[in-house]
Design a protein around this motif. Structure first.
Motif, PDB file in Angstrom:
ATOM      1  N   LEU A 128     -15.565  -3.308  15.905  1.00 30.64           N
ATOM      2  CA  LEU A 128     -15.473  -3.168  14.458  1.00 30.64           C
ATOM      3  C   LEU A 128     -16.846  -3.019  13.821  1.00 30.64           C
ATOM      4  O   LEU A 128     -17.824  -3.618  14.265  1.00 30.64           O
ATOM      5  N   ALA A 129     -16.879  -2.216  12.743  1.00 28.91           N
ATOM      6  CA  ALA A 129     -18.107  -2.065  11.959  1.00 28.91           C
ATOM      7  C   ALA A 129     -18.078  -2.936  10.716  1.00 28.91           C
ATOM      8  O   ALA A 129     -19.106  -3.099  10.055  1.00 28.91           O
ATOM      9  N   GLY A 130     -16.916  -3.487  10.371  1.00 32.13           N
ATOM     10  CA  GLY A 130     -16.796  -4.320   9.184  1.00 32.13           C
ATOM     11  C   GLY A 130     -15.368  -4.769   8.985  1.00 32.13           C
ATOM     12  O   GLY A 130     -14.480  -4.461   9.795  1.00 32.13           O
ATOM     13  N   ILE A 131     -15.133  -5.505   7.894  1.00 34.23           N
ATOM     14  CA  ILE A 131     -13.812  -6.050   7.571  1.00 34.23           C
ATOM     15  C   ILE A 131     -13.425  -5.626   6.158  1.00 34.23           C
ATOM     16  O   ILE A 131     -14.247  -5.657   5.232  1.00 34.23           O
ATOM     17  N   HIS A 132     -12.165  -5.212   6.015  1.00 36.17           N
ATOM     18  CA  HIS A 132     -11.625  -4.826   4.711  1.00 36.17           C
ATOM     19  C   HIS A 132     -10.499  -5.789   4.352  1.00 36.17           C
ATOM     20  O   HIS A 132      -9.571  -5.985   5.142  1.00 36.17           O
ATOM     21  N   VAL A 133     -10.585  -6.383   3.166  1.00 36.82           N
ATOM     22  CA  VAL A 133      -9.604  -7.370   2.710  1.00 36.82           C
ATOM     23  C   VAL A 133      -8.649  -6.707   1.717  1.00 36.82           C
ATOM     24  O   VAL A 133      -9.089  -6.013   0.789  1.00 36.82           O
ATOM     25  N   VAL A 134      -7.352  -6.911   1.908  1.00 37.96           N
ATOM     26  CA  VAL A 134      -6.321  -6.353   1.029  1.00 37.96           C
ATOM     27  C   VAL A 134      -5.571  -7.506   0.367  1.00 37.96           C
ATOM     28  O   VAL A 134      -4.860  -8.256   1.041  1.00 37.96           O
ATOM     29  N   ARG A 135      -5.731  -7.622  -0.953  1.00 37.49           N
ATOM     30  CA  ARG A 135      -5.012  -8.640  -1.724  1.00 37.49           C
ATOM     31  C   ARG A 135      -3.882  -8.021  -2.553  1.00 37.49           C
ATOM     32  O   ARG A 135      -2.953  -8.719  -2.950  1.00 37.49           O
ATOM     33  N   LYS A 149      -8.778   5.432   4.411  1.00 38.36           N
ATOM     34  CA  LYS A 149      -8.919   5.590   5.855  1.00 38.36           C
ATOM     35  C   LYS A 149      -7.875   4.789   6.643  1.00 38.36           C
ATOM     36  O   LYS A 149      -7.951   4.718   7.868  1.00 38.36           O
ATOM     37  N   MET A 150      -6.926   4.195   5.935  1.00 36.71           N
ATOM     38  CA  MET A 150      -5.828   3.523   6.634  1.00 36.71           C
ATOM     39  C   MET A 150      -4.831   4.558   7.144  1.00 36.71           C
ATOM     40  O   MET A 150      -4.470   5.482   6.399  1.00 36.71           O
ATOM     41  N   PRO A 151      -4.341   4.436   8.378  1.00 36.53           N
ATOM     42  CA  PRO A 151      -3.234   5.283   8.807  1.00 36.53           C
ATOM     43  C   PRO A 151      -2.035   5.065   7.886  1.00 36.53           C
ATOM     44  O   PRO A 151      -1.849   3.968   7.344  1.00 36.53           O
ATOM     45  N   PRO A 152      -1.198   6.076   7.677  1.00 36.45           N
ATOM     46  CA  PRO A 152      -0.089   5.944   6.733  1.00 36.45           C
ATOM     47  C   PRO A 152       0.889   4.827   7.073  1.00 36.45           C
ATOM     48  O   PRO A 152       1.452   4.200   6.176  1.00 36.45           O
ATOM     49  N   TYR A 153       1.072   4.541   8.366  1.00 29.30           N
ATOM     50  CA  TYR A 153       2.007   3.473   8.722  1.00 29.30           C
ATOM     51  C   TYR A 153       1.439   2.098   8.386  1.00 29.30           C
ATOM     52  O   TYR A 153       2.188   1.170   8.072  1.00 29.30           O
ATOM     53  N   VAL A 154       0.112   1.941   8.438  1.00 28.36           N
ATOM     54  CA  VAL A 154      -0.515   0.685   8.031  1.00 28.36           C
ATOM     55  C   VAL A 154      -0.371   0.499   6.523  1.00 28.36           C
ATOM     56  O   VAL A 154       0.003  -0.575   6.048  1.00 28.36           O
ATOM     57  N   ALA A 155      -0.656   1.551   5.759  1.00 30.61           N
ATOM     58  CA  ALA A 155      -0.520   1.473   4.304  1.00 30.61           C
ATOM     59  C   ALA A 155       0.921   1.194   3.899  1.00 30.61           C
ATOM     60  O   ALA A 155       1.177   0.402   2.978  1.00 30.61           O
ATOM     61  N   ALA A 156       1.888   1.805   4.589  1.00 30.55           N
ATOM     62  CA  ALA A 156       3.298   1.580   4.264  1.00 30.55           C
ATOM     63  C   ALA A 156       3.699   0.133   4.525  1.00 30.55           C
ATOM     64  O   ALA A 156       4.400  -0.488   3.717  1.00 30.55           O
ATOM     65  N   LEU A 198       1.717  -2.491   4.492  1.00 35.52           N
ATOM     66  CA  LEU A 198       1.078  -3.344   3.494  1.00 35.52           C
ATOM     67  C   LEU A 198       1.788  -3.248   2.152  1.00 35.52           C
ATOM     68  O   LEU A 198       1.999  -4.268   1.478  1.00 35.52           O
ATOM     69  N   ARG A 199       2.154  -2.046   1.740  1.00 33.54           N
ATOM     70  CA  ARG A 199       2.896  -1.909   0.477  1.00 33.54           C
ATOM     71  C   ARG A 199       4.185  -2.711   0.515  1.00 33.54           C
ATOM     72  O   ARG A 199       4.548  -3.388  -0.449  1.00 33.54           O
ATOM     73  N   ASP A 200       4.871  -2.642   1.629  1.00 30.64           N
ATOM     74  CA  ASP A 200       6.138  -3.356   1.772  1.00 30.64           C
ATOM     75  C   ASP A 200       5.934  -4.863   1.696  1.00 30.64           C
ATOM     76  O   ASP A 200       6.647  -5.574   0.972  1.00 30.64           O
ATOM     77  N   ARG A 201       4.940  -5.400   2.429  1.00 32.60           N
ATOM     78  CA  ARG A 201       4.700  -6.839   2.439  1.00 32.60           C
ATOM     79  C   ARG A 201       4.173  -7.335   1.093  1.00 32.60           C
ATOM     80  O   ARG A 201       4.573  -8.407   0.620  1.00 32.60           O
ATOM     81  N   LEU A 202       3.286  -6.579   0.478  1.00 29.25           N
ATOM     82  CA  LEU A 202       2.702  -7.003  -0.801  1.00 29.25           C
ATOM     83  C   LEU A 202       3.738  -6.955  -1.915  1.00 29.25           C
ATOM     84  O   LEU A 202       3.732  -7.792  -2.832  1.00 29.25           O
ATOM     85  N   ALA A 203       4.669  -5.981  -1.838  1.00 29.57           N
ATOM     86  CA  ALA A 203       5.726  -5.899  -2.843  1.00 29.57           C
ATOM     87  C   ALA A 203       6.629  -7.128  -2.775  1.00 29.57           C
ATOM     88  O   ALA A 203       7.049  -7.664  -3.799  1.00 29.57           O
ATOM     89  N   LEU A 204       6.905  -7.604  -1.574  1.00 29.70           N
ATOM     90  CA  LEU A 204       7.746  -8.782  -1.405  1.00 29.70           C
ATOM     91  C   LEU A 204       7.047 -10.044  -1.881  1.00 29.70           C
ATOM     92  O   LEU A 204       7.687 -10.996  -2.322  1.00 29.70           O
TER      93      LEU A 204
END
Length: 235
Positions: free
Chosen positions: A203-210, A218-225, A227-233
């Motif tokens: 890894l070159a660094g860490i990205h935090v998603v709140r 730069k997230m693959p679409p399945y990762v973004a999908a 996260l959207r699902d979990r954050l919506a819940l």
């Protein structure tokens, strides 16, 4: 609404079934030439042995399937050439690291890796170290990848029951939520310190998603999908 399905799984039933891969055999010369060019750009890239899914289906919350073994050169050529052989899939596990205060932490992949610059959960292509007899144990594999990439181990996280499958073309990412005992800020500081001590970190660094506002291009679409699902819940 997500274009990528988020499929909850209660269990994985995955086996190792050795078999030849016709794509790798028939396009050997092209594959070797392509991998030689890749290694000229990224000398750290290693042509080890990996597993690809030769059959699989999801029914009643259970993913049942089998893997064959091939070399990484064949796998990466197949991936980069747009998955020309539709008889196999790249089915791999990702450790969805969640902090005690509800954020998700992802790694920014190093320049020397095959996914340089992408923002990923800890993950890796399955290989023989994921085998327990004839069983492909992806939970063991995903915890190994988490430790290798972040320095976090079993004492630091509690893997949650079940998985989330995110099918996209010939990719099938399997998300395992691993619940950490520390806050996002504490985890990020700890992981960044670990990365700095590694001679060649993945890894070159860490990205935090709140929130969804923290999703990265730069997230693959399945990762973004996912996260959207979990954050919506969580809202």
């Amino acid at each position: 609404m997500n274009e990528i399905s988020i499929i909850p799984l209660t269990r994985l039933d995955l086996r190792f079934e050795p078999a030849p891969w016709r794509f790798a055999e028939e396009r050997r010369a092209e594959i070797d030439a392509y991998f030689a060019r890749l290694r000229a750009e990224k000398p750290a890239m290693w042509n080890g042995r990996v597993l690809v899914m030769s059959r699989g289906e999801i029914q009643d919350g259970v993913l049942t399937g089998a893997y064959l073994e091939t070399d990484f050169a064949s796998f990466i050529a197949w991936r980069d050439w747009g998955f020309p052989d539709k008889t196999v899939r790249n089915c791999f596990a990702m450790a969805a690291l969640r902090s005690s205060d509800g954020a998700f932490l992802l790694g920014i992949m190093g320049r020397h890796t095959a996914t340089a610059g992408q923002v990923y959960f800890a993950a890796g292509t399955p290989d023989r170290s994921d085998l327990a007899g004839e069983t492909v144990d992806l939970e063991r594999g995903v915890m190994r990848e988490l430790t290798e990439e972040t320095g976090l181990g079993r004492a630091d996280v509690d893997p949650q029951d079940g998985w989330y499958a995110t099918p996209l073309s010939q990719r099938l990412a399997l998300m395992k939520i691993v619940q950490a005992h520390q806050t996002a800020d504490a985890l990020r500081e700890r992981i960044v310190t670990f990365i700095a001590r590694e001679p060649e970190p993945e890894l070159a660094g860490i990205h935090v998603v709140r929130s969804v506002n923290d999703l990265h291009p730069k997230m693959p679409p399945y990762v973004a999908a996912f996260l959207r699902d979990r954050l919506a819940l969580a809202d």
